[in-house]
Write a protein that holds these residues in place. Sequence first.
Motif, short mmCIF file in Angstrom:
data_model
loop_
_atom_site.label_atom_id
_atom_site.label_comp_id
_atom_site.label_asym_id
_atom_site.label_seq_id
_atom_site.Cartn_x
_atom_site.Cartn_y
_atom_site.Cartn_z
N ARG A 225 10.90 -20.07 -32.03
CA ARG A 225 11.76 -21.03 -32.74
C ARG A 225 10.93 -21.86 -33.71
N LYS A 226 9.81 -22.35 -33.22
CA LYS A 226 8.93 -23.21 -34.02
C LYS A 226 8.45 -22.48 -35.28
N LYS A 227 8.22 -21.18 -35.16
CA LYS A 227 7.74 -20.38 -36.30
C LYS A 227 8.89 -19.86 -37.17
N GLY A 228 10.15 -20.18 -36.82
CA GLY A 228 11.30 -19.73 -37.61
C GLY A 228 11.53 -18.23 -37.54
N LYS A 229 11.21 -17.63 -36.40
CA LYS A 229 11.30 -16.17 -36.25
C LYS A 229 12.58 -15.69 -35.57
N ILE A 230 13.44 -16.60 -35.14
CA ILE A 230 14.64 -16.20 -34.40
C ILE A 230 15.74 -15.75 -35.37
N ILE A 231 16.22 -14.52 -35.18
CA ILE A 231 17.34 -13.99 -35.96
C ILE A 231 18.65 -14.39 -35.30
N GLU A 232 18.70 -14.22 -34.00
CA GLU A 232 19.87 -14.64 -33.23
C GLU A 232 19.43 -14.98 -31.83
N GLU A 233 20.18 -15.91 -31.22
CA GLU A 233 19.84 -16.37 -29.87
C GLU A 233 21.11 -16.78 -29.16
N TYR B 128 15.17 2.47 -42.91
CA TYR B 128 15.76 3.12 -41.74
C TYR B 128 17.13 2.55 -41.38
N ASP B 129 17.84 3.33 -40.56
CA ASP B 129 19.06 2.87 -39.90
C ASP B 129 18.69 2.51 -38.47
N TYR B 130 19.36 1.51 -37.90
CA TYR B 130 19.02 1.00 -36.58
C TYR B 130 20.23 0.95 -35.66
N LEU B 131 19.92 0.94 -34.35
CA LEU B 131 20.95 0.80 -33.33
C LEU B 131 20.47 -0.24 -32.33
N THR B 132 21.36 -1.16 -31.95
CA THR B 132 21.04 -2.16 -30.95
C THR B 132 22.29 -2.50 -30.15
N ILE B 133 22.13 -3.29 -29.12
CA ILE B 133 23.24 -3.76 -28.30
C ILE B 133 23.33 -5.27 -28.48
N GLY B 134 24.55 -5.79 -28.58
CA GLY B 134 24.70 -7.23 -28.74
C GLY B 134 26.05 -7.74 -28.27
N THR B 135 26.31 -8.98 -28.60
CA THR B 135 27.58 -9.63 -28.31
C THR B 135 28.25 -9.95 -29.65
N ILE B 136 29.45 -10.49 -29.58
CA ILE B 136 30.11 -10.90 -30.82
C ILE B 136 29.27 -11.95 -31.54
N GLU B 137 28.73 -12.91 -30.78
CA GLU B 137 27.92 -13.97 -31.38
C GLU B 137 26.65 -13.41 -32.01
N SER B 138 25.99 -12.48 -31.31
CA SER B 138 24.76 -11.93 -31.88
C SER B 138 25.06 -11.09 -33.12
N PHE B 139 26.18 -10.37 -33.08
CA PHE B 139 26.61 -9.60 -34.25
C PHE B 139 26.82 -10.53 -35.45
N MET B 140 27.49 -11.65 -35.22
CA MET B 140 27.76 -12.60 -36.31
C MET B 140 26.45 -13.20 -36.85
N SER B 141 25.52 -13.52 -35.97
CA SER B 141 24.23 -14.06 -36.41
C SER B 141 23.44 -13.03 -37.21
N MET B 142 23.46 -11.78 -36.72
CA MET B 142 22.75 -10.72 -37.44
C MET B 142 23.39 -10.47 -38.80
N LYS B 143 24.71 -10.54 -38.84
CA LYS B 143 25.42 -10.35 -40.10
C LYS B 143 25.06 -11.46 -41.10
N LYS B 144 24.93 -12.66 -40.60
CA LYS B 144 24.54 -13.79 -41.45
C LYS B 144 23.11 -13.58 -41.97
N TYR B 145 22.24 -13.08 -41.13
CA TYR B 145 20.83 -12.89 -41.47
C TYR B 145 20.62 -11.69 -42.39
N PHE B 146 21.29 -10.56 -42.07
CA PHE B 146 21.08 -9.31 -42.80
C PHE B 146 22.20 -8.95 -43.78
N LYS B 147 23.24 -9.75 -43.81
CA LYS B 147 24.39 -9.55 -44.73
C LYS B 147 25.20 -8.30 -44.36
#
Length: 196
Positions: free
Chosen positions: A63-71, A96-115
């Motif tokens: 957090r201190k280093k500003g490295k969090i994409i979603e939490e 590359y294309d990627y695959l991950t597992i998340g929640t609605i909240e993490s999806f929304m945060s990732m969408k905000k970060y990666f558009k």
Amino acid sequence: MGKIYVIIGKSASGKDHIYQSILKDSGLDLKKIVSYTTRPKRENEENGKEYFFSNEDQLAEFRKKGKIIEERVYETIYGPWYYFLVDDGQIQADKYDYLTIGTIESFMSMKKYFKDIVCPIYIEVDDGIRLIRAVKREQEQPKPGYNEVCRRFLADSEDFSEEKLKEAGIIKRFSNNGRIEDCIDEIKNYIKKFLI
């Protein structure tokens, strides 16, 4: 530009099995994103495979280093469990294309970060089927935590409400009520439409 596919679903909806099966498909050539968690490692898990098993001190440092994409944090009967995705060099969306597992909240945060490169894969399962699966999975643990299974099951009703799905723009659903292989095939065909 590649895409980041996020598998989303309630507990015991088959996310892990679906994730592993899709990742193994060499024709899709999807890279995995490993999230971090402070929850205890399950007996069959390996550090760096399902998650990077971490602690709250390391989370505070990210957090201190500003490295969090979603939490996100879950208040469990064992105390708070944090799940978080870190900008640690894993993701090279220009290649590359990627695959991950998340929640609605993490999806929304990732969408905000990666558009616009983040794409939801929502798994839907009948609640009765999910509950049976969750109890069977917990029975295999050295110290089953049935209270936590019940807490997660009840929390899912709120966390995955129709209002939250709509707010996140999640329209398409993949049913895992029958044969899981059918669900996996449907998802693979969906992803193939977008591959770079």
